[in-house]
Design an enzyme around this catalytic site. Structure first.
Site, mmCIF file in Angstrom:
data_model
loop_
_atom_site.group_PDB
_atom_site.id
_atom_site.type_symbol
_atom_site.label_atom_id
_atom_site.label_comp_id
_atom_site.label_asym_id
_atom_site.label_seq_id
_atom_site.Cartn_x
_atom_site.Cartn_y
_atom_site.Cartn_z
ATOM 1 N N ASP A 1 10.470 1.283 -2.097
ATOM 2 C CA ASP A 1 9.596 0.183 -1.673
ATOM 3 C C ASP A 1 9.192 0.385 -0.217
ATOM 4 O O ASP A 1 9.852 1.132 0.523
ATOM 5 C CB ASP A 1 10.348 -1.153 -1.839
ATOM 6 C CG ASP A 1 9.417 -2.356 -1.925
ATOM 7 O OD1 ASP A 1 8.200 -2.203 -1.665
ATOM 8 O OD2 ASP A 1 9.907 -3.455 -2.252
ATOM 9 N N GLY A 2 8.165 -0.291 0.198
ATOM 10 C CA GLY A 2 7.715 -0.256 1.586
ATOM 11 C C GLY A 2 8.411 -1.332 2.408
ATOM 12 O O GLY A 2 9.322 -2.016 1.928
ATOM 13 N N ALA A 3 7.987 -1.474 3.653
ATOM 14 C CA ALA A 3 8.534 -2.522 4.523
ATOM 15 C C ALA A 3 7.500 -2.855 5.599
ATOM 16 O O ALA A 3 6.647 -2.035 5.930
ATOM 17 C CB ALA A 3 9.831 -2.058 5.168
ATOM 18 N N LYS B 1 10.448 -7.742 5.078
ATOM 19 C CA LYS B 1 9.531 -7.505 3.978
ATOM 20 C C LYS B 1 8.846 -8.820 3.591
ATOM 21 O O LYS B 1 9.232 -9.877 4.043
ATOM 22 C CB LYS B 1 10.289 -6.929 2.763
ATOM 23 C CG LYS B 1 10.658 -5.465 2.976
ATOM 24 C CD LYS B 1 11.314 -4.835 1.751
ATOM 25 C CE LYS B 1 10.559 -4.976 0.482
ATOM 26 N NZ LYS B 1 9.181 -4.462 0.530
ATOM 27 N N GLY B 2 7.838 -8.674 2.735
ATOM 28 C CA GLY B 2 7.172 -9.874 2.246
ATOM 29 C C GLY B 2 5.767 -10.053 2.765
ATOM 30 O O GLY B 2 5.126 -11.074 2.484
ATOM 31 N N SER C 1 0.813 -1.223 0.000
ATOM 32 C CA SER C 1 0.000 0.000 0.000
ATOM 33 C C SER C 1 0.847 1.273 0.000
ATOM 34 O O SER C 1 0.431 2.289 -0.580
ATOM 35 C CB SER C 1 -0.947 -0.009 1.210
ATOM 36 O OG SER C 1 -0.207 -0.093 2.411
ATOM 37 N N THR C 2 2.002 1.257 0.631
ATOM 38 C CA THR C 2 2.851 2.466 0.659
ATOM 39 C C THR C 2 3.492 2.674 -0.708
ATOM 40 O O THR C 2 3.498 3.785 -1.242
ATOM 41 C CB THR C 2 3.936 2.342 1.748
ATOM 42 O OG1 THR C 2 3.372 1.763 2.919
ATOM 43 C CG2 THR C 2 4.518 3.706 2.087
ATOM 44 N N GLU D 1 11.058 -8.382 -4.965
ATOM 45 C CA GLU D 1 11.483 -7.145 -4.294
ATOM 46 C C GLU D 1 12.979 -7.187 -3.985
ATOM 47 O O GLU D 1 13.688 -6.188 -4.162
ATOM 48 C CB GLU D 1 10.693 -6.941 -3.002
ATOM 49 C CG GLU D 1 9.240 -6.550 -3.237
ATOM 50 C CD GLU D 1 8.394 -6.537 -1.975
ATOM 51 O OE1 GLU D 1 7.368 -5.863 -1.982
ATOM 52 O OE2 GLU D 1 8.755 -7.209 -0.992
HETATM 53 C C1 5RP Z 1 5.244 -6.735 0.067
HETATM 54 C C2 5RP Z 1 6.050 -5.920 1.006
HETATM 55 C C3 5RP Z 1 5.522 -4.588 1.397
HETATM 56 O O1 5RP Z 1 6.483 -3.624 1.125
HETATM 57 C C4 5RP Z 1 5.228 -4.616 2.862
HETATM 58 O O2 5RP Z 1 4.327 -5.669 3.109
HETATM 59 C C5 5RP Z 1 4.630 -3.291 3.335
HETATM 60 O O3 5RP Z 1 3.345 -3.152 2.837
HETATM 61 P P1 5RP Z 1 2.457 -1.880 3.169
HETATM 62 O O4 5RP Z 1 3.120 -0.721 2.518
HETATM 63 O O5 5RP Z 1 1.121 -2.207 2.553
HETATM 64 O O6 5RP Z 1 2.393 -1.738 4.657
HETATM 65 O O7 5RP Z 1 7.096 -6.297 1.446
HETATM 66 O O8 5RP Z 1 5.830 -7.987 -0.149
#
Ligand code: 5RP
Length: 240
Positions: free
Chosen positions: A83-85, A96-97, A30-31, A105
């Site tokens: 990317d997000g985390a 992540k994941g 989502s981020t 990723e």
């Molecule tokens: C997907 C990831 C995302 O970056 C992680 O889950 C964070 O997600 P969000 O931004 O929705 O909190 O690693 O595999």
């Protein structure tokens, strides 16, 4: 600011690192979706970039926004990945994941000159591991692989249930690369580097959600505004 507003604010700040002509890795979740959305607006205004998506979901979003997509094989390497985390600590070690995209990723982040992590403030933790660590496993012989994961993890001080991820419909989750994901609820990961090494050595483990030495900067949206963490001493000796 709500968590979602914090995510968008972090994504907006990350966009300042994007320059015309860059090759970009687009994260998942989502981020990262906020970043892709904002990038799409810049592309519509004439920004020229070539991008590699880390998941089919992100690729779909990028296509809808007319963001030029190509493959990592075509480019070989990338200038920047955003990317997000699920979690990050003060040394910019990441879990992540959560969305199941960890393999692509990590490949994309590792092929990038720079990786910037964007997140809301809830993602920063003192010790990694509260968020169950995702591990991508080949379906063949997965039971043996999971036993080995448990045994090896214990050697690094990690113990807890390792469960196969299911979809909301209750069917086994499969990654975009067709593998299973197992979530390791270790509670706390006292030695992330050691755990990463032993997990990589388990036959059947394709990869895991520990991203160590990859992110050079974290941009966190917080209730008080943007906070940034820069990892000192990048291994390639370059300034951040
Ligand atoms: C997907 C990831 C995302 O970056 C992680 O889950 C964070 O997600 P969000 O931004 O929705 O909190 O690693 O595999």
């Amino acid at each position: 600011m709500s968590a979602d507003e914090q995510k968008r604010a972090a994504a907006k700040r990350a966009l300042e690192f994007v320059e015309d002509g860059m090759t970009l890795g687009l994260g998942s979740g989502s981020t990262a979706a906020h970043f892709v959305d904002l990038l799409g607006a810049r592309v519509a205004d004439g920004l020229s970039v070539r991008c590699v998506a880390t998941s089919e979901a992100t690729a779909g979003q990028a296509r809808r926004l007319d963001i030029p997509l190509t493959s990592l094989d075509e480019l070989g390497s990338l200038d920047l990945t955003v990317d997000g985390a699920d979690e990050l600590d003060g040394q910019l070690r990441l879990v992540k994941g959560g969305g199941g995209a960890l393999l692509r990723e990590k490949i994309v982040a590792a092929a990038s000159e720079r990786m910037i992590v964007i997140a809301d403030e809830s993602k920063q933790v003192a010790t990694l591991g509260k968020f169950p660590l995702p591990v991508e496993v080949v379906s063949f012989g997965a039971r043996a692989s999971v036993s080995a994961i448990e045994k090896m993890a214990e050697k690094t001080g990690c113990r807890g249930p390792v469960t196969r991820r299911l979809t909301d419909a209750g069917t086994p989750f499969q990654s975009d690369s067709g593998h299973d994901i197992y979530d390791c609820a270790f509670g706390e990961i006292p030695r992330p580097e050691a755990l990463a090494v032993v997990l990589n050595a388990v036959p059947g483990v394709v990869d895991h959600g520990l991203f160590i030495g990859l992110a050079e900067r974290a941009i966190l949206g917080t209730r008080a505004g943007i906070r940034e963490i820069v990892r000192p001493g990048r291994p390639d000796g370059k300034e951040s």
